[in-house]
Enzyme design. Structure first.
Site, PDB file in Angstrom:
ATOM      1  N   ASP A   1       0.862  -1.186   0.000  1.00 11.83           N
ATOM      2  CA  ASP A   1       0.000   0.000   0.000  1.00 11.83           C
ATOM      3  C   ASP A   1       0.907   1.247   0.000  1.00 11.83           C
ATOM      4  O   ASP A   1       2.120   1.174   0.209  1.00 11.83           O
ATOM      5  CB  ASP A   1      -0.954  -0.027   1.207  1.00 11.83           C
ATOM      6  CG  ASP A   1      -2.191   0.847   0.975  1.00 11.83           C
ATOM      7  OD1 ASP A   1      -2.189   1.646   0.025  1.00 11.83           O
ATOM      8  OD2 ASP A   1      -3.160   0.717   1.747  1.00 11.83           O
ATOM      9  N   TRP A   2       0.280   2.362  -0.207  1.00 12.56           N
ATOM     10  CA  TRP A   2       0.943   3.670  -0.388  1.00 12.56           C
ATOM     11  C   TRP A   2       2.003   3.944   0.700  1.00 12.56           C
ATOM     12  O   TRP A   2       1.635   4.127   1.860  1.00 12.56           O
ATOM     13  CB  TRP A   2      -0.158   4.720  -0.349  1.00 12.56           C
ATOM     14  CG  TRP A   2       0.226   6.129  -0.598  1.00 12.56           C
ATOM     15  CD1 TRP A   2       0.788   6.982   0.298  1.00 12.56           C
ATOM     16  CD2 TRP A   2       0.038   6.851  -1.817  1.00 12.56           C
ATOM     17  NE1 TRP A   2       0.964   8.201  -0.286  1.00 12.56           N
ATOM     18  CE2 TRP A   2       0.511   8.157  -1.582  1.00 12.56           C
ATOM     19  CE3 TRP A   2      -0.467   6.544  -3.084  1.00 12.56           C
ATOM     20  CZ2 TRP A   2       0.485   9.144  -2.569  1.00 12.56           C
ATOM     21  CZ3 TRP A   2      -0.501   7.530  -4.052  1.00 12.56           C
ATOM     22  CH2 TRP A   2      -0.032   8.818  -3.797  1.00 12.56           C
TER      23      TRP A   2
END
Ligand code: BGC
Length: 770
Positions: free
Chosen positions: A295-296
């Site tokens: 994820d980011w």
């Protein structure tokens, strides 16, 4: 030869497909067509494997590290694309996508296409109800249609991956992201998650209207302490396996070829640094051969934060001392693609020289990414199926908009309808009142994709279409800004109440559109109260005082505490955030064109202090009893139940679910049996009922949840008509995972409950033989 992992998909009922993928009921009654749809990951196309090997053998280390890199649009440079950048997220302009892809396939040395990804969570331009709402439909076709049209519109601009479905089971209504999945039950999330994957990918995601799906967030992201996003999760092995992993397994079994690892730590180990969940379970036990993207900035967040700034960027978990250590940890634990942070790319060479990562592992990550790109057909068709200037014409097509309207009305839940206030009569004069009545922006809900406020039809306009001459007053304004502000939720003033009351008095009936704004749920949107924001309850009281018949229509991304509302509002319809067709869908239900049939996918507490409160809880040695002292209760709440339980939802007609019968009183551990019930429409209107089947194992080596949903079916019946509904049960239903992570089927009694909510009382038992 192309892989045909999921041949035929059109024509095979979606429910049968997804239930088979969810590993639950109906498994024993699959047709050969359905069996052909089972994934055969072992038989991955050899032709693709040799193309991947060929390409890999030509790649330099720098090109391999670039392939692992996934960058948001604002970080992408043409120079990096020429070096072989692997993937790009969040660009939706078809011209820009085409130009970046052109550079990749014409100007990079090996001409490897970019994989373009986007969060098409509940629609791209044609925004459907939020996934929690779709969960309330208890209808896999609703989830399927959402992503069928979402994939079609996304593919048109050149996207080929979507970060969906979100399948995080959650018992935490304070958490804003409870809006993004199907609520508190693993089985419901499994069935709907599998339907979404089937719709996104189809039988072959190289098709021009399909994408590769990426179930997220792996794993147990739905249980952050105190509901604050990204926060710690700590849980037993059995809970991880019985509650949080099953929807991921169902999504993988349905064919999902990419997975996103999560921000949160599980038992101290962050999702994107977690060897156990990614390597051992996902890639090992489940044989997943696609790729995992972090994820980011989740890879960078593995680092400890330095005691003193200067700012070194994302950090915090403290399981890696610095950037190189975080890169090594993530890669070795199973991350194949790094989103936004660039540590694997930047330190890969150094780590390899120091023997902290291996070339074998880098090749494995790149192989997984290339495999997905080949399966996606990107090498043959790197560009969108239509020219950039033709993309807009493909948006909001009538079939998609009609499906969104139907999905929205099927997702609505009639929580209460005292005195049969609803449906209202459209020929009477209707006042539409409230901060969400004449509102386009909030109707789209959180994660609105490429949706535009101007595409949404307001409740007022929808009501006017069916009840011409409807009047309007706002009552008060909710806040769409980020706190801290002096009035963080809005509706802090009653200045507009007098006008609202006057408008109500001048009408025959009132629709009161209340709830949350879209900014109050979704990512990073935890709330510390579940009440109707601001002074909206007072607005209800003011309308009640007029004596006019009225119904509250709620828009919300989470369960709300409605103790103060149920006494004042005779009728409450939960519409969630319905999407672009909010107004027409609300009008359909309020005026009875559509008889509501949704059910709650999540418990609604009476008060915040009950949280977490969920139907599938484990028993205790002191079961709750409000009358007793030394039992598991809240002394200040004269009840043990939620206000509205999981599976609850009313209709404008009435139903009876009766005659629970089992095909056998005993079953072997590997055998199966059938449970059937009769459902009858006992009222005077055609309507929908969701027949629900729950199991309970009363004596087991570890305490089993008091109930577990193991089957449901939404049926439509004319007045007076009956239907028999049958569920097949096998070990996937009556077995469970223990605390060593082992699936076990124990001999003994299993209780079956059937009815139309999680508090159904009709019961039978069978025995699993030793
Ligand atoms: C979210 C993901 C999302 C990603 C890319 C993250 O902040 O947690 O769900 O897919 O951003 O937009």
């Amino acid at each position: 030869m192309r892989r045909f992992r999921f041949r035929a998909s059109i024509g095979v009922p979606v429910l049968a497909l997804v239930l088979a993928a969810a590993g639950g009921v109906m498994a024993a009654t699959q047709s050969s067509d359905e069996q052909a749809l089972q994934p055969t990951r072992q038989s991955a196309d050899q032709a693709i494997e040799s193309k991947v090997s060929d390409l890999l053998s030509k790649m330099t280390l720098e090109e391999k590290l670039e392939q692992i890199q996934l960058l948001p649009d604002f970080m992408v440079t043409e120079d990096e694309v020429r070096k072989g950048l692997g993937s790009v997220l969040s660009v939706t302009d078809p011209k820009r996508i085409r130009e970046l892809q052109r550079i990749a396939v014409e100007e990079s040395r090996l001409k490897i296409p970019i994989l373009f990804a986007f969060d098409t969570i509940h629609g791209f331009r044609t925004i459907f109800p939020i996934p929690l709402g779709a969960g309330a439909s208890f209808d896999p076709q609703v989830a399927f249609n959402d992503h069928k049209y979402g994939a079609r519109e996304s593919a048109v601009v050149g996207l080929k991956q979507t970060y969906a479905p979100m399948v995080d089971v959650s018992h935490e209504p304070r958490w804003g992201r409870i809006s993004e999945a199907a609520g508190e039950d693993p089985y419901l999330n499994s069935v709907l998650g599998a339907a979404r994957v089937k719709a996104i990918q189809g039988g072959d995601y190289s098709a021009s209207d399909k994408l590769v799906a990426s179930p997220k967030h792996f794993v147990a992201y739905g249980q952050p302490e105190s509901g604050r996003d990204y926060n710690t999760t700590d849980m037993s092995e059995q809970r991880l396996r019985n509650l949080y992993l099953p929807p991921f397994k169902a999504a993988i079994d349905a064919g999902a070829d990419t997975v996103m690892c999560s921000f949160n730590a599980i038992n101290g180990v962050p999702g994107c640094g977690n060897d156990y969940t990614m390597n051992r379970i996902l890639k090992g036990e489940w044989g997943f051969d696609g790729f995992v993207e972090g994820d980011w900035t989740a890879v960078a967040e593995l680092r400890a934060c330095p005691p003193k700034l200067p700012d070194t960027g994302p950090c915090g978990h403290g399981v890696a001392a610095d950037g190189p250590a975080a890169a090594a940890l993530a890669l070795n634990a199973g991350v194949d693609s790094e989103m936004t942070s660039t540590l694997i790319r930047d330190f890969g060479q150094q780590l390899l020289a120091q023997d902290r990562i291996s070339m074998r592992r880098i090749d494995d990550a790149v192989r997984r990414i290339l495999r997905v790109k080949f399966r996606a057909g990107l090498f043959e068709h790197p560009y969108a199926p239509v020219a950039p200037d033709k993309a807009e014409a493909e948006m909001l097509r009538p079939d998609a908009v009609a499906a969104a309207r139907k999905a929205a009305s099927r997702s609505m839940v009639l929580l209460q309808n005292k005195g049969g206030v609803l449906p209202l009569d459209p020929s009477k004069k209707t006042a539409v009142i409230g901060p969400l009545a004449n509102n386009q922006h909030d109707m789209l809900g959180p994660w609105w994709g490429a949706g535009r406020d101007t595409d949404a039809v307001t409740v007022l306009d929808g009501i006017k279409q069916q009840s011409p001459g409807a009047t309007y007053a706002e009552g008060c304004k909710l806040s769409n800004t980020e706190p801290p502000t002096t009035d963080p939720e809005g509706c802090g003033s009653d200045a507009g109440f007098a006008e609202a009351v006057a408008v109500a008095k001048a009408a025959d009936q009132v629709v009161l559109a209340l709830g949350e704004t879209r900014e109050m749920s979704g990512e990073a949107a935890a709330r510390s109260t579940l009440d109707l924001p601001g002074r909206q309850e007072e607005l209800i009281q003011a309308i009640k005082a007029t004596g006019k018949p009225f119904a509250v229509v709620l828009f919300n991304g989470r369960p709300l505490t409605l103790e103060g509302v149920v006494d004042d509002a005779p009728a409450i319809l939960d519409a969630w955030f319905p999407g672009v067709q909010a107004g027409p869908a609300v009008a359909d239900v309020v005026f009875g064109q559509v008889n509501p049939g949704g059910k709650l996918p999540v418990s609604f507490p009476r008060r915040l202090g009950q949280v977490p409160i969920y139907y599938n809880h484990e028993p205790t040695g002191r079961p709750c009893d409000p009358e007793q002292k030394y039992v598991s209760r809240h002394r200040d709440i004269p009840s043990c139940s939620p206000l509205f339980e999981f599976g609850h939802g009313l209709s404008y007609t009435t139903f009876d679910v009766s005659n629970l019968q089992l095909s056998s009183s005993t079953v072997s551990k590997n055998g199966s049996l059938r449970a059937s019930v009769t459902v009858t429409n006992t009222g005077r209107r055609k309507g929908d009922e969701v027949v629900q089947l729950y199991l309970h194992d009363p004596v087991a080596s570890i305490s089993q949840p008091v109930r577990r949903l193991r089957g449901f079916e939404r049926v439509t019946l004319d007045p007076g008509k009956s239907r028999s509904v049958t569920f097949t049960l096998d070990k996937s239903d009556f077995g469970f995972y223990d605390n060593r992570g082992k699936f076990t089927v124990e001999p003994g009694q299993i209780d079956v409950y059937a009815g139309n909510s999680s508090s159904a009382s009709m019961t039978q038992s069978f025995t699993v033989r030793g």
